[in-house]
Structure formats: structure tokens, C-alpha cells
Scaffold this motif. Structure first.
Motif, mmCIF file in Angstrom:
data_model
loop_
_atom_site.group_PDB
_atom_site.id
_atom_site.type_symbol
_atom_site.label_atom_id
_atom_site.label_comp_id
_atom_site.label_asym_id
_atom_site.label_seq_id
_atom_site.Cartn_x
_atom_site.Cartn_y
_atom_site.Cartn_z
ATOM 1 N N GLY A 95 -8.541 9.773 7.840
ATOM 2 C CA GLY A 95 -7.734 8.903 8.686
ATOM 3 C C GLY A 95 -7.701 9.341 10.130
ATOM 4 O O GLY A 95 -7.175 8.642 10.979
ATOM 5 N N GLN A 431 2.719 15.684 0.117
ATOM 6 C CA GLN A 431 2.859 15.133 1.467
ATOM 7 C C GLN A 431 3.880 15.931 2.274
ATOM 8 O O GLN A 431 3.681 16.187 3.462
ATOM 9 N N THR A 435 2.898 17.860 5.712
ATOM 10 C CA THR A 435 3.637 17.655 6.956
ATOM 11 C C THR A 435 4.126 18.994 7.487
ATOM 12 O O THR A 435 4.001 19.287 8.676
ATOM 13 N N VAL B 9 -2.347 3.185 0.347
ATOM 14 C CA VAL B 9 -2.754 4.494 0.843
ATOM 15 C C VAL B 9 -1.565 5.430 0.744
ATOM 16 O O VAL B 9 -0.453 5.086 1.130
ATOM 17 N N GLU C 128 -1.156 -0.507 2.644
ATOM 18 C CA GLU C 128 0.182 -0.370 2.089
ATOM 19 C C GLU C 128 0.489 1.115 2.001
ATOM 20 O O GLU C 128 -0.152 1.832 1.245
ATOM 21 N N TYR C 129 1.469 1.556 2.748
ATOM 22 C CA TYR C 129 1.780 2.984 2.744
ATOM 23 C C TYR C 129 2.760 3.304 1.625
ATOM 24 O O TYR C 129 3.719 2.572 1.393
ATOM 25 N N ASN C 130 2.490 4.370 0.935
ATOM 26 C CA ASN C 130 3.389 4.802 -0.133
ATOM 27 C C ASN C 130 3.627 6.288 0.050
ATOM 28 O O ASN C 130 2.702 7.085 -0.112
ATOM 29 N N GLY C 131 4.817 6.644 0.459
ATOM 30 C CA GLY C 131 5.101 8.061 0.663
ATOM 31 C C GLY C 131 6.419 8.262 1.368
ATOM 32 O O GLY C 131 7.299 7.401 1.332
ATOM 33 N N ILE C 132 6.523 9.416 2.026
ATOM 34 C CA ILE C 132 7.781 9.784 2.660
ATOM 35 C C ILE C 132 8.079 8.833 3.810
ATOM 36 O O ILE C 132 7.212 8.554 4.632
ATOM 37 N N ASP C 134 9.034 8.851 6.816
ATOM 38 C CA ASP C 134 9.213 9.681 7.997
ATOM 39 C C ASP C 134 7.953 9.526 8.831
ATOM 40 O O ASP C 134 6.847 9.566 8.301
ATOM 41 N N ARG C 136 6.442 11.334 11.090
ATOM 42 C CA ARG C 136 5.519 12.463 11.188
ATOM 43 C C ARG C 136 4.657 12.551 9.935
ATOM 44 O O ARG C 136 3.454 12.766 10.000
ATOM 45 N N ALA C 137 5.301 12.362 8.758
ATOM 46 C CA ALA C 137 4.566 12.418 7.507
ATOM 47 C C ALA C 137 3.619 11.230 7.386
ATOM 48 O O ALA C 137 2.463 11.376 6.983
ATOM 49 N N ALA C 138 4.107 10.039 7.747
ATOM 50 C CA ALA C 138 3.290 8.836 7.607
ATOM 51 C C ALA C 138 2.078 8.886 8.535
ATOM 52 O O ALA C 138 0.997 8.420 8.194
ATOM 53 N N LEU C 140 0.355 11.356 9.271
ATOM 54 C CA LEU C 140 -0.693 12.236 8.736
ATOM 55 C C LEU C 140 -1.467 11.594 7.591
ATOM 56 O O LEU C 140 -2.504 12.078 7.187
ATOM 57 N N VAL C 141 -0.932 10.534 7.020
ATOM 58 C CA VAL C 141 -1.616 9.892 5.900
ATOM 59 C C VAL C 141 -2.474 8.753 6.421
ATOM 60 O O VAL C 141 -1.964 7.707 6.791
ATOM 61 N N GLY C 142 -3.757 8.985 6.458
ATOM 62 C CA GLY C 142 -4.671 7.941 6.912
ATOM 63 C C GLY C 142 -4.396 7.476 8.323
ATOM 64 O O GLY C 142 -4.785 6.390 8.709
ATOM 65 N N GLY C 143 -3.676 8.271 9.113
ATOM 66 C CA GLY C 143 -3.417 7.914 10.500
ATOM 67 C C GLY C 143 -2.325 6.875 10.687
ATOM 68 O O GLY C 143 -2.201 6.292 11.749
#
Lengths: 446, 330, 278
Positions: A95, A431, A435, B9, C128-132, C134, C136-138, C140-143
Motif C-alpha cells: 500500500g 494491526q 501501528t 482490506v 472496504e477497510y476492516n480494522g482499528i 484510528d 494512524r492505524a488505518a 498503515l493498512v494499504g495506505g
């Protein structure tokens, strides 16, 4: 007998559904050359390589496209002849933005190789020459991290390597690329091992294979026996994830613990991936740069799961089309394995030297994370192969108390995913740690 | 947002073991079925009514408190059901219904939801409810034991209206009688006076084996707990068999089995690491025996687990696994 | 006589003894405390406490010190600048200057502003983002899931750190309420995409886009993004209050935009005037 059972049991680990049967019996096929390749200059760990071609240039197959930029870096070569259409900023598998060299291929065979050595003559080469060839061929760790191989093969002089381990565990579910490589090209693998042994002056080498691949174990052991090669042995590992993690594998086979923050060389061991070993063979004996690799295309979302040899820079869509196309219910595209791979936003991302798998997963295969509270069941602690306490760490991370997370050794986390895999509350543990690690890495060193 | 289908994702890992809180709690409920059946066999309709009351009021209070606090509805995770069943198991068969409702209120609202709900409660809610009732309505909780005579009126224990531990405390039953084999057999099967869910050690052990088989609990806490009690009781018995009951008596009497298998193993309120679990179990065992032997109450299981619940954060701090590749204590 | 007294108090003797003992202990301890206070006394400038009283007590850290008390100490002892307290503003600077008998120039009042208008309707998502939840965390996931790699992710990390709840999430984009902002700058560091800037409060015209991509790319991912048409730059040619930074128009906050017609003229409408729009 040259088959040894690994003696030591690591802590933790999990048993995911392997689903290797999808692609394990599919013979490796070669992808027809795509019309457009988009070759990333971030094929490896370390500094991105520096392009040496510009828009409009005509390049021949094997020609250097980008040179190494620094010590920890690697050159990138053209996988085909053609014209450079543009050099743009694209998105890498993780990413992050990367520089991509767009190559329009023309499928001619005007390739030039500097020289090919007969298979048995490499023995006469000096370790320095071999190392140089490996560096010039742009060989990097094909397992996933992509650490430049020549750096790995040049350990500091005070660290003597005694044992070489070839990682054929392939503990990630779905993936069968290394397995096929072992079955189809044992001669390349063994010759590659002998080359590494010569470079490092090592006498003892193990090929580590999980015991769910009996065919590979048998074939390699028989091959070694037939060729009367005695310094290489096959080491079988009990099947569980993450048996292929470097530090865990070293412990399983030798009982040595790589110190926290240290390298395998600290305990006199070097681990090399099977794909990398074959790339070394190609580089030294055939003078071929690292321009293509075997990738497992699998998952319930692809029509015909396969193992495909594709040039680097191939858009994922080409691989998907080659394998019969995607089914309608694909929910997630993953580059790499399902435990540590990166989910993709589109199928436009391209393969690199580290793309071991391309998985198209349907909703029933994937997990959904939730932000539910920890119920302190302790399953993550039981599963963590690094003996960390993920439950506690994630609570520090949630409170943004990264200092406490660091004090509890979040930096030792290798993001294998065992904790999140076993968490009944479906907490996005990895995750949180990613982070925290990114935050801590960005902090100035104290 | 565009209409087209977007890929999902997330951070790795992308696959999951399939374990869920609901699944774990469901297994615990299943594991409590043998004990529930035993309770109905020995105490009849009372056991059924009491359990139903506690479960319904616990679920109701859980729903209501989440609603009032504007939090998401959590009754589907079944944790309130477990609290209800466990609370009922800890009540004597003739316990007044309204008191059971009060106990459920304390368990769910005060001991659990006010702390933030499942995962944040420092004490086992059912235990907190039981202790509240025990201290507030001491007479109802311990005074009037209806003999289990629904089934069998021949047994001598049935004619007294005290639990075996009560008899031991007040020296109303001779040590020799309490420790004899037929009495212990009765206690193992559940033919004694006591709270509805604690009498049948056999049914509780069956449930415990199920939980172990399903890997919901590990052996560490129950074994450490029961083992400590056994060792402690054996030592006492060897010192003076005339004033101390036999180890088997201690194992099968009172709430030890219920506590060790279902209450002490509550994930939220027990340590997370295996070594911590052992410390926790040993602590529970020691406290239980100390209260039984020297305390003012005949039974110490609830108090000991409650006290050890309070030490859980401390145990978690101290008992950490040695991180791979780190020499010495992490 | 004494005997009668003794017989009367006899039953109360234990109480008297106890009271006496406690009183003695009390006196003993207070004596010890008094001595300790004398010996270990730390001479403190009384003005520190009084300056601390004058400060707003938000402990926001905008001044660069660990808290209000720390800043008060620095002001009194180390001659720190008097205008560093952002929540206090010019009034406080004047008060402090008067109290300490110094002169100080008030710092310009600044407010935070989020340079993005990519609301849920305007900006596309890539996945579709699935995670924290936040940023900063988001990130880092796939930008990040926003198709625009510059835009607000909308997971409210800035709103979480804001000590005065001045940031509200509106349609997936953070929005600062300037009247509540104390310009502590916490949101500026919290944003992984560096979308939040502290700007002078007197400037009311803002270009709410941070995308440095070329026009066609911006248009593909967001209807409210700056397409780099340079119209605003041309319209403000004389005053030079808007300039191009790559493919993005930016306000020069050292000047004030006079020709407010750019708000109307901007094709994607990413320029706002807070006096009108709010």
C-alpha cells in the motif's frame, strides 16, 4: 538415512486450515509474456533501486533497469525486451507508494547474456566472484521480506556461519510455490545449496520441510542419496504455523535461540529460502538475473488454482486471467500468504521478487476484525511463538501507551498473526502492533 | 461512495481460527448441562425455577443496562446466561425468588456493566452476586437447607439440615462419619445438602472434562486449585485425623468443584499466562483451606476466588513468559 | 475528695487513657512535621503560584512546557516569553506582562484547520477497510481506504486527542470549530496525513485541499479536490495571497485574501470563506 526429525519444539503456533490441496498438484506453468509490465523499484528490503533507464528507451531482456542504491539494496533487471513507456509513482503490495517502470514488451528474443558456465565448472569460481554474481543478478530473499541475498551471504567476519538451513517449510496456508520448486527442480535447489556452502565455507546444511509434504521429503532425500551428497540433510518439521519463521526454524532444528534484536548469524546459522536458493543457482550457473519467480495463485475465489512462473512486474490481473479468472464472490485479494500477506485494493498491483502467492479469497475464508474488548482468555499468549503477551500489549497500544508496549517488547513481534488468528474476540492485534512498531521506529533513538 | 463492489482490506492475518466469544460461552453453557440435570434430579422444580429466574433476570439486566448506557447489545455473547446459571448454582434450593433477582442485579449491573461489561469486570459477576447475597441474606443463604430428600430419604445426612461442611464447622457430625466411604460416595454423586449446582462432583467433573476437550479452559487452574486443596487436606489429615476430615471429603464437599471448574476458570478474571494460572489456582486452594480450617465460615471457595480475582492484575504483571531470544526475565 | 473523683472516672479510665495516648501521638507528630517543614523548606517564588492561577489551567502543552505550572515556573524563573499560552491568547499575555512588570508582544491567535473537504459523498473509497478505527492505524493498512492518498481518513484520531472537543467529524471529514480551538497543536501531530495546520485566526479564506496530484487524478477520486487550474492564483495576482505549490493552490497566510471572488469562482468549490460558510 539423510532425513532428520527436528528435535526442538517451539512455543505457541497455530494450525490454520492449510488448503494446500487447491494448488499442490498443479504443475508449474509459465505465464505468456504480458504486453505491459510495471516493474517496481522496491523489490526488496532497503533503499529502492535507482532507475538507469528513461522514458522512451529500448531495453533488452536481462538488461539493467535500476541499480542498487546503497548497501542494503539490489539491482532490478528487465524481464523482457521492449520500450520504456514511462516511470511513474504507483502503489506497492503493502500500500506504500513505489516508483514503477512501465515496460511495453515486444516478445522478441534479442536477449544478451554475458556468459554461461557449464554446470560443473562453477566450483572453480572464487567465493568473491560468486558473491559478485549474486549481487549483480539482484537476488533477494524470495520468502517475503526480500532482504538482499549478497548482504546476507556476507556476514561480519567475527560471526562464523556453521549451519545453513534452506527454508522449505512453506508454513503459510495455500502457498505451494516452494513445494513445486522442490519437486520439479531438485537439481537446481541442491546445486544452489552447494554454491551457498562454498561461499560461506559451511559444511553442514539442512533442508527444512514440514511433514505435510512427504513427497518433497522423499524426493529430495532420494536425490541426495543417489548423488551421494552427504553434507546436506533433509530436516522434517512438525506441521504448524509459523514453522517457516526464521528464528523459530533455527530453534526447531538446532535448539539455538537467536537473541532478541539479533540475526541468525549471531548463533552461527544462516537461513535461505528455497526460491532464493534456486535464484542463486540461476544467477551463478546460468548468469540469469532475478527476473521471474513462481507464484501460487490460489483461493476459493479463482477458477483454476495454479503455480505460475511470471516475470516481475506482472499485474495481478494478468495472473488472474491466466488462471481462469476470478469468481464473483471474491472479497479479498492477498499478495503473499493469508497469515502475513497484504490485502490489495485492486488487482492492478504488480508482482515483485517477493510475491510468493496471490490469493483470491471469498467471504467464507476470510476473517472480520471487531473492536470488541479483550476477555483475557490467554489464547494469544499460548499461541505467540515469540512468547509475548499480545493481550496486554494490545491494551497498551489501544491506550496509545507505546512506551509501555516497547517495554513489553512489542518490537520482538514478527507479525506472524498467530495471536489475531486465535483471538475469540476477533481483535485486530497485529494491526495494533504494526501501528506501535511504526510509531516507535519513527521515534528518535534514545 | 461508489456503487461498485469494493474489496475488503485489512491488516494480516486474513484467516481466523473460527473461535468466537459466543462459541466459548456456548461451550460453557453445554458444560453446565450435566450439573443442571443433577440439580433438577436432586432438588426438583426448585432448581429449575431458581435457574430460570437467575438466567432470565441476568439477561434482562444485561440488556437493560446496555440500553441505558447507550452501548451495543451484548446478550448474544451468552455471558449473561452463564452468569445467571452460575449464580443459581450457588444458591440453596429454597432460596426466595426475589432475592435471586436482587443477586442477578448485583452480578450483572454492579459487578459487570458498571465496570464496562464483559472483559472489563475485575471480579467474576456470579461470584460477586453470590457473595452479596451471602453477606446480606446470611440466613436464607445458609440457614435452611432443604434436605435433598426428593429422591432418597434413607440417607442419614438427609435428616439433618446442614451441609457436610456446616457439620464439620459446628462439629455436629463426627469426623469419622463425614470421612467414611459411603458418605464420600454420596457427596461425589451429589446426595448431600448444598447449593443446587455444587452438590454433584460427578456432574461438575463431566462438565470440566468437556471444557478441557473443547479447549475452552486449560488444566492449569482446576488442577492447581484442587491439587492444592488435596495436598493441604492430606497434610492436616496426617497430622490429626481425629479433628480433620479426609482429603476426599474436602475435595467433594462444598463448592470446590464448582468453583475450581467453572468459577475460577472465568477467563476475564483469571490470569492470562499459564504460569499465572498455576499461581492463581494455588492461591485459591490455600485460601479455601485456610478459611475452611480456621475461618468463621464453613466454606471458603467463593471468598478465596474473589480475593484471587483481585490479585489477577498483579499476577499478570509478575507471571510473564520469557520472551524468545531474551536471556533472563523479560 | 481525690478518691471520689477516681471512683467516678474509674469506669472511663480506658477511654481517658486512649484519648490521652492519641493526643500525645498527635502532638508528637505535628511537632515532627513542624520541624521537618522548617528544615526542608524550599524557597519558592510566590509569584509562580500566582502566575499559575492566571493561566487557563488547560494543561494542553501548546506552550511547549509540561503543563501550566511548568510554564508558570518558566515565566517567573527563566524569563520565558509571555505569549506562548495559546488558550490564554492576547488577553493573558497582557495580564502577565502587567503582573510581572514586563512588556510583551501578543502572539497572533491561531486556529487549527483541516485542509480537506473529501466528505463521504465527495471522495471515493478504494476498498472496504476492516480494522482499528484510528487514522494512524488505518493509514498503515494499504495506505488508507480513501482513494485520495492525501485526504482525511475520517477515523477521528484528531478529535480524540483534542482537549476541548473542538473537532467534530462531519460526513467523514474532521471539522474544527474555531471558537473552541485553543491552538494547542495536538491534532496537527495526530494526523498521519498532515492535513491539519495552525493558521492565523484573522485569515478567513482557506483552500481546503491537500492533494498534490494532477487535476485529472484528483477529479477521479474526489469532486471537491483542487485540480490545479490556477484560477485563484490568477484572480489574486496583485495581492499575491494565493500561490501554486506543485499542482495544489495554497493560501499565503502572511497575507489576507482581498479578492474573495475566488471562493465563488473555484471550479471544484474547495475554497471557503469562514465568514460566509460558517
Amino acid at each position: 538415512m539423510n532425513i532428520l526429525k527436528a528435535k526442538f519444539k517451539i512455543h505457541g503456533g497455530v494450525h490454520p486450515k492449510y488448503r494446500k490441496e487447491l494448488a499442490r498438484d498443479e504443475e508449474t506453468k509459465r505465464l505468456p509474456l504480458p504486453d505491459i509490465l510495471r516493474i517496481s523499484t522496491t523489490q526488496h528490503l532497503g533503499a529502492p533501486s535507482k532507475p538507469v533507464v528513461k522514458k522512451g528507451d529500448y531495453v533488452k531482456k536481462y538488461q539493467l533497469l535500476a541499480e542498487a542504491a546503497g548497501f542494503i539494496s539490489a539491482p532490478v533487471h528487465s524481464p523482457a525486451s521492449g520500450t520504456i513507456k514511462d516511470i511513474v509513482t504507483g502503489t506497492g503490495a503493502s500500500g506504500a507508494p513505489v516508483t514503477e517502470i512501465i515496460l511495453e514488451t515486444n516478445n522478441t528474443s534479442d536477449a544478451e547474456l554475458t556468459g554461461v558456465y557449464p554446470t560443473d565448472e562453477w566450483q572453480k569460481l572464487s567465493p568473491e566472484t560468486i558473491l559478485n554474481r549474486i549481487r549483480e543478478a539482484g537476488v533477494v530473499g524470495a520468502g517475503g521480506a526480500g532482504f538482499p541475498t549478497y548482504v546476507k551471504l556476507s556476514p561480519p567476519p567475527d560471526k562464523k556461519i556453521e549451519t545453513l538451513i534452506i527454508n522449505g517449510a512453506e508454513c503459510e496456508p495455500y502457498l505451494t510455490a516452494d513445494y513445486r520448486l522442490m519437486l520439479e527442480h531438485p537439481e537446481c535447489l541442491i546445486a544452489g545449496i552447494q554454491i551457498i556452502c562454498k561461499v560461506l565455507n559451511v559444511t553442514e546444511a539442512y533442508i527444512a520441510i514440514e511433514d505435510n509434504k512427504p513427497e518433497a521429503i522423499e524426493l529430495l532425500s532420494k536425490y541426495l542419496e543417489d548423488k551421494k551428497i552427504e553434507n546436506i540433510k533433509v530436516s522434517t518439521l512438525p506441521t504448524y504455523y509459523p514453522q517457516g519463521a526464521e528464528k523459530q526454524q533455527i530453534y526447531s532444528i538446532t535448539g539455538r535461540e537467536v537473541p532478541s534484536g539479533g540475526l541468525p548469524a549471531d548463533v552461527g546459522v544462516l537461513v535461505e529460502n528455497t526460491g532464493t536458493t534456486v535464484a542463486i543457482y540461476n544467477a551463478v550457473i546460468k548468469d540469469l538475473p532475478f527476473i521471474e519467480r513462481t507464484t501460487t495463485v490460489s483461493g476459493y475465489g479463482i477458477e483454476t488454482p495454479s503455480n505460475v512462473i511470471a516475470p516481475i512486474g506482472t499485474p495481478y490481473q494478468e495472473l488472474i486471467d491466466f488462471c481462469g479468472g476470478a469468481k464473483d464472490d471474491v472479497k479479498k485479494i492477498i499478495s503473499g500468504g493469508p497469515m502475513m500477506g497484504f490485502a490489495q485494493a485492486t488487482a492492478e498491483t504488480t508482482t515483485t521478487k517477493t510475491t510468493s502467492g496471490l490469493l483470491l479469497l471469498t467471504a467464507k475464508e476470510i476473517s472480520q476484525f471487531e473492536s470488541s474488548p479483550c476477555i483475557s482468555c490467554g489464547r494469544c499468549i499460548a499461541a505467540c511463538p515469540m512468547n509475548l503477551m499480545p493481550a496486554e500489549l494490545s491494551q497498551f497500544c489501544e491506550a496509545e501507551d507505546f512506551e509501555s508496549a516497547a517495554a513489553n517488547r512489542v518490537m520482538d513481534c514478527m507479525e506472524c498473526g498467530c495471536c489475531a488468528f486465535s483471538c475469540p474476540a476477533h481483535r485486530p492485534l497485529v494491526q495494533h502492533f504494526r501501528t506501535a512498531k511504526a510509531f516507535l521506529r519513527a521515534q528518535p533513538k534514545k | 461512495m461508489s456503487e461498485e463492489q469494493l474489496y475488503s482490506v485489512s491488516s494480516s492475518p486474513h484467516v481466523h481460527s473460527g473461535a468466537s466469544i459466543h462459541g466459548i460461552m456456548r461451550d460453557v453453557v453445554i458444560a453446565m448441562v450435566p450439573t443442571f440435570i443433577a440439580a433438577i434430579i436432586f432438588f426438583g422444580l426448585n432448581a429449575l425455577i431458581l435457574t430460570a429466574t437467575c438466567v432470565i433476570s441476568c439477561v434482562f439486566f444485561e440488556y437493560l443496562s446496555r440500553r441505558i448506557m447507550k452501548r451495543n447489545n451484548t446478550i448474544n455473547d451468552l455471558s449473561a446466561v452463564i452468569t445467571g446459571v452460575l449464580l443459581a448454582f450457588n444458591l440453596p434450593p429454597t432460596f426466595p425468588i426475589w432475592m435471586a433477582v436482587v443477586g442477578s442485579f448485583v452480578a450483572i449491573v454492579i459487578a459487570k456493566q458498571l465496570f464496562g461489561g464483559l472483559g472489563y469486570n475485575p471480579f467474576n459477576p456470579a461470584l460477586a452476586g453470590r457473595l452479596f447475597l451471602f453477606l446480606s441474606f446470611a440466613f436464607a443463604m445458609s440457614g435452611d437447607w432443604t434436605p435433598w430428600s426428593y429422591i432418597n430419604t434413607e440417607n442419614i445426612v438427609a435428616t439433618t439440615s446442614a451441609t457436610p461442611l456446616g457439620m464439620l464447622q459446628e462439629s455436629t457430625g463426627s469426623i469419622a462419619f463425614l470421612s467414611n466411604n459411603s458418605n464420600i460416595m454420596n457427596m461425589f454423586l451429589g446426595k448431600v445438602n448444598g447449593c443446587i449446582g455444587e452438590v454433584s462432583a460427578l456432574a461438575l467433573i463431566l462438565g470440566g472434562l468437556y471444557l478441557l476437550w473443547r479447549k475452552v479452559i486449560t488444566w492449569h487452574i482446576p488442577v492447581a486449585y484442587i491439587g492444592t486443596v488435596a495436598v493441604f487436606a492430606t497434610i492436616l489429615y496426617m497430622i490429626d485425623p481425629s479433628t480433620n476430615a479426609s482429603p476426599l471429603f474436602h475435595l467433594f464437599s462444598g463448592g470446590l468443584m464448582l468453583g475450581a471448574i467453572f468459577m475460577a476458570t472465568d477467563m476475564v478474571t483469571s490470569p492470562t499466562d499459564r504460569s499465572g494460572m498455576l499461581v492463581f489456582g494455588i492461591g485459591c486452594g490455600l485460601l479455601t483451606m485456610i478459611i475452611r480450617k480456621w475461618g468463621a465460615y464453613p466454606e471458603g471457595v467463593s471468598f478465596s476466588i474473589f480475593i484471587m480475582n483481585a490479585t489477577t492484575p498483579l499476577i499478570n504483571r509478575v507471571c510473564k513468559p520469557r520472551v524468545f531470544g531474551v536471556k533472563g526475565k523479560a | 475528695m481525690i478518691e471520689t473523683v477516681l471512683t467516678i472516672i474509674e469506669p472511663y479510665l480506658p477511654i481517658i487513657k486512649t484519648v490521652f495516648a492519641i493526643t500525645c501521638i498527635g502532638f508528637g507528630c505535628s511537632f515532627a512535621l513542624a520541624i521537618a517543614a522548617k528544615f526542608f523548606e524550599v524557597k519558592d517564588d510566590p509569584r509562580i503560584g500566582e502566575v499559575n492561577e492566571l493561566l487557563p489551567g488547560a494543561n494542553c502543552g501548546a506552550c511547549g512546557y509540561a503543563g501550566c505550572m511548568d510554564y508558570a515556573k518558566a515565566v517567573v524563573m527563566d524569563d520565558a516569553e509571555l505569549n506562548r499560552c495559546a488558550p490564554g491568547g492576547a488577553d493573558l499575555t497582557a495580564t502577565l506582562a502587567e503582573y510581572l512588570g514586563k512588556t510583551a508582544e501578543a502572539a497572533e491567535k491561531q486556529v487549527a484547520i483541516v485542509l480537506c473537504m473529501g466528505t463521504n459523498d465527495a471522495a471515493k473509497c478504494r476498498f472496504e477497510y476492516n480494522g482499528i478505527a484510528d487514522c494512524r492505524a488505518a493509514h498503515l493498512v494499504g495506505g488508507g481506504d480513501k482513494a485520495c492518498t492525501y485526504g482525511c481518513l475520517g477515523y477521528s484520531s484528531c478529535a480524540t486527542v483534542c482537549p476541548t472537543q473542538a473537532i467534530e467529524m462531519v460526513d467523514g471529514v474532521a471539522k474544527v470549530h474555531p471558537e473552541l480551538c485553543i491552538s494547542c497543536g495536538k491534532c496537527v501531530t495526530a494526523c498521519p496525513r498532515n492535513l491539519i495546520k495552525l493558521v492565523p485566526e484573522k485569515n478567513t479564506v482557506h483552500i481546503l485541499c491537500s492533494s498534490n496530484d494532477k487535476g485529472p487524478i484528483v477529479r477521479k477520486v474526489c469532486t471537491k479536490g483542487c485540480i490545479g487550474c490556477t484560477m485563484c492564483v490568477k484572480l489574486t495576482k496583485e495581492e499575491e495571497s494565493v500561490f501554486m505549490d506543485g499542482f495544489l493552490a495554497k493560501i499565503d497566510y502572511s497575507k489576507e485574501v482581498q479578492n474573495k471572488v475566488i471562493v465563488e469562482k473555484c471550479p471544484p468549490k474547495c475554497i471557503i470563506d469562514t465568514t460566509i460558510n460558517n
